[in-house]
Scaffold this motif. Sequence first.
Motif, PDB file in Angstrom:
ATOM      1  N   HIS A   3       0.819  -1.213   0.000  1.00 41.44           N
ATOM      2  CA  HIS A   3       0.000   0.000   0.000  1.00 41.44           C
ATOM      3  C   HIS A   3       0.854   1.264   0.000  1.00 41.44           C
ATOM      4  O   HIS A   3       0.307   2.366   0.069  1.00 41.44           O
ATOM      5  CB  HIS A   3      -0.932  -0.003   1.217  1.00 41.44           C
ATOM      6  CG  HIS A   3      -1.872  -1.167   1.253  1.00 41.44           C
ATOM      7  ND1 HIS A   3      -2.916  -1.312   0.363  1.00 41.44           N
ATOM      8  CD2 HIS A   3      -1.902  -2.261   2.056  1.00 41.44           C
ATOM      9  CE1 HIS A   3      -3.565  -2.441   0.622  1.00 41.44           C
ATOM     10  NE2 HIS A   3      -2.963  -3.041   1.645  1.00 41.44           N
ATOM     11  N   THR A   5       3.055   4.345  -1.294  1.00 42.25           N
ATOM     12  CA  THR A   5       3.119   5.178  -2.494  1.00 42.25           C
ATOM     13  C   THR A   5       4.485   4.989  -3.145  1.00 42.25           C
ATOM     14  O   THR A   5       5.415   4.449  -2.530  1.00 42.25           O
ATOM     15  CB  THR A   5       2.926   6.659  -2.141  1.00 42.25           C
ATOM     16  OG1 THR A   5       4.015   7.075  -1.291  1.00 42.25           O
ATOM     17  CG2 THR A   5       1.594   6.878  -1.408  1.00 42.25           C
ATOM     18  N   ARG A   6       4.621   5.458  -4.364  1.00 43.13           N
ATOM     19  CA  ARG A   6       5.900   5.329  -5.045  1.00 43.13           C
ATOM     20  C   ARG A   6       7.020   6.049  -4.293  1.00 43.13           C
ATOM     21  O   ARG A   6       8.117   5.485  -4.138  1.00 43.13           O
ATOM     22  CB  ARG A   6       5.761   5.850  -6.480  1.00 43.13           C
ATOM     23  CG  ARG A   6       6.865   5.397  -7.439  1.00 43.13           C
ATOM     24  CD  ARG A   6       6.792   3.896  -7.716  1.00 43.13           C
ATOM     25  NE  ARG A   6       5.525   3.452  -8.239  1.00 43.13           N
ATOM     26  CZ  ARG A   6       5.109   3.581  -9.498  1.00 43.13           C
ATOM     27  NH1 ARG A   6       5.879   4.194 -10.387  1.00 43.13           N
ATOM     28  NH2 ARG A   6       3.936   3.106  -9.874  1.00 43.13           N
ATOM     29  N   GLN A   8       7.256   6.479  -1.119  1.00 46.15           N
ATOM     30  CA  GLN A   8       7.546   5.661   0.061  1.00 46.15           C
ATOM     31  C   GLN A   8       8.370   4.430  -0.313  1.00 46.15           C
ATOM     32  O   GLN A   8       9.269   4.020   0.441  1.00 46.15           O
ATOM     33  CB  GLN A   8       6.241   5.236   0.740  1.00 46.15           C
ATOM     34  CG  GLN A   8       5.529   6.359   1.479  1.00 46.15           C
ATOM     35  CD  GLN A   8       4.193   5.898   2.042  1.00 46.15           C
ATOM     36  OE1 GLN A   8       3.411   5.224   1.353  1.00 46.15           O
ATOM     37  NE2 GLN A   8       3.913   6.282   3.286  1.00 46.15           N
ATOM     38  N   ASP A 240      10.013   3.344 -11.032  1.00 43.26           N
ATOM     39  CA  ASP A 240       9.003   3.898 -11.943  1.00 43.26           C
ATOM     40  C   ASP A 240       8.920   3.115 -13.246  1.00 43.26           C
ATOM     41  O   ASP A 240       7.937   3.235 -13.980  1.00 43.26           O
ATOM     42  CB  ASP A 240       9.317   5.376 -12.251  1.00 43.26           C
ATOM     43  CG  ASP A 240       9.108   6.266 -11.045  1.00 43.26           C
ATOM     44  OD1 ASP A 240       8.230   5.939 -10.218  1.00 43.26           O
ATOM     45  OD2 ASP A 240       9.833   7.269 -10.911  1.00 43.26           O
TER      46      ASP A 240
END
Length: 609
Positions: A3, A5-6, A8, A240
């Motif tokens: 869960h 975020t990118r 994080q 990414d």
Amino acid sequence: MRHFTRPQLKQLADELRAFVLESVSATGGHLSSNLGTVELTIALHNVFNTPEDRIIWDVGHQTYPHKILTGRRDQMHSLRQRDGISGFPRRDESVYDTFGTAHSSTSISAALGMALAARTKGENRHAIAVIGDGAMTAGMAFEALNNAGIHDDINLLVILNDNDMSISPPVGALNRYLARLMSGQFYAAAKNVGKTVLPAPVRELAKRFEEHAKGMIVPATMFEEFGFNYIGPIDGHDLDSLIPTLQNLKHLKGPQFLHVVTKKGQGYKLAEADPVLYHGPGKFDPAEGIKPAAASKVTYTSVFGDWLCDMAAADDKLIGITPAMREGSGMVEFERRFPGRYYDVGIAEQHAVTFAAGMACEGLKPVVAIYSTFLQRAYDQLIHDVALQNLDVTFALDRAGLVGADGATHAGNYDIAYLRCIPNMVVMAASDENECRQMLSTGFHYNGPAAVRYPRGGGIGAKVEKNLATIPLGTGEIRREGKRIAILAFGTMVAPSLRAGEELDATVANMRFVKPLDVELLKRLAATHEAIVTVEEGCIMGGAGAAVAEALAAAGIVKPLLNLGLPDQFIDHGDAQQLLAMCGLDAAGIAATIRQRFGKGEPRLVVNN
């Protein structure tokens, strides 16, 4: 973590890499490879539903980030130590370790087995094999690819972790975009529509255009000829790029092949600059890096390396062969001095042995430098291609016996048993550094297959003579004269047996040859002593002690016999000397077992050895 975020996840990667460096510098272990797999590990656990989705790490020495993320961070201080966690994946250690690995090139076979098992059982889960570019040199990897390509309805993903930048060009935004495009649903659907809707001539033209377009930007996609959908190469340190690509691949059916490029030692400049030095370091200060080691005992590996160069200078027919273990087997100087006679065949032990057999057929004298545990992988070739034809190949068996921190997967406990049963083989066990050199010369001059086994690390400090002297074939020697008990010691067990012999006032023989066994010496000792004891750093079952028992039986000699060696079990990682003591193979253990069996009175015949 799923869960996060990118941003994080990127922060997690920085923290994880720092923890790996801190942890390994405190315990020793594999470093460069683990620093290189931080982002890939995070991406895999973020995208896939592990452990329900199976990840198989080839070799497994790059799984420290995986171990840390899957509940073992607090155990990293015990890494590779007795009763601690292993340096490789183990099924009995965590449900996240779905397949035990340590030898290379097994991951695709195991992952395919798991993928087809899931299909058979009606389970919807993925199998992911993460394999390095070095491991892809082994034939087993291609056997698995060949088998996998015919199954177009399985959830199988093979990830090539390419950490040698010379294999692929630098990756960037264009490759990232291409990877996303190729792994996307639209691209996959377009290919499938083209197969069914377009007329044959147009379909063929479209296929050629697609291959040409991909070929201009990515490496040759031979993997697609195996039936895989090839994606990449992409930057293995770019979350990414990794995460969206893996998310797309997760929804595709059939065999998928993702090529990621990583850098060994990523994020630690000293390891990036010298990934070989930082491959498997001992303890060190991360701020200062690895310092040159103080002078210590000569290692058996260096004894072999020096002998190889000296013998090559004396005989231009000598050829040196290694299956991707140049540094580990001590062949760096040989390659520098004799580059035309040095062959690194890659992680391909079967090929290495038959390759040597082919050279021997043409009158050359190949020396195969190979770890005891890795020669097991070429057993059929050893029997049929070398021994059956009685070809002149010398095997230098490094890491024979217990190896300490690398544990059961790397221990060379079985070479005596699996070699001595092969016709035409000569098998020798070195008791010290100088004897190792003499045995190598003996094996090299023997006109047939010969193996010299020697342990990991340093010897007893024996002076190594620079000549190329040999030992008379099949002869042992008495190292200590005593009474009642005759201890027949093989290889590394000579030194502790001598100490035990002093305590017990026993005779001690350095047998030197497992095959051919010095039967005359054995008969003489049996005639003048009340009991025989054999001691070896190898498995008791089928080992050197068994050879002594067979020789006594063949001669009709009934004599109390005690066989000491490694028990019928796999021995875990830990300090090598502690493990030997645990097995009763230090001087105190040898003496105690002999005293317990025979005491001070008459030796008794014991059936259970």
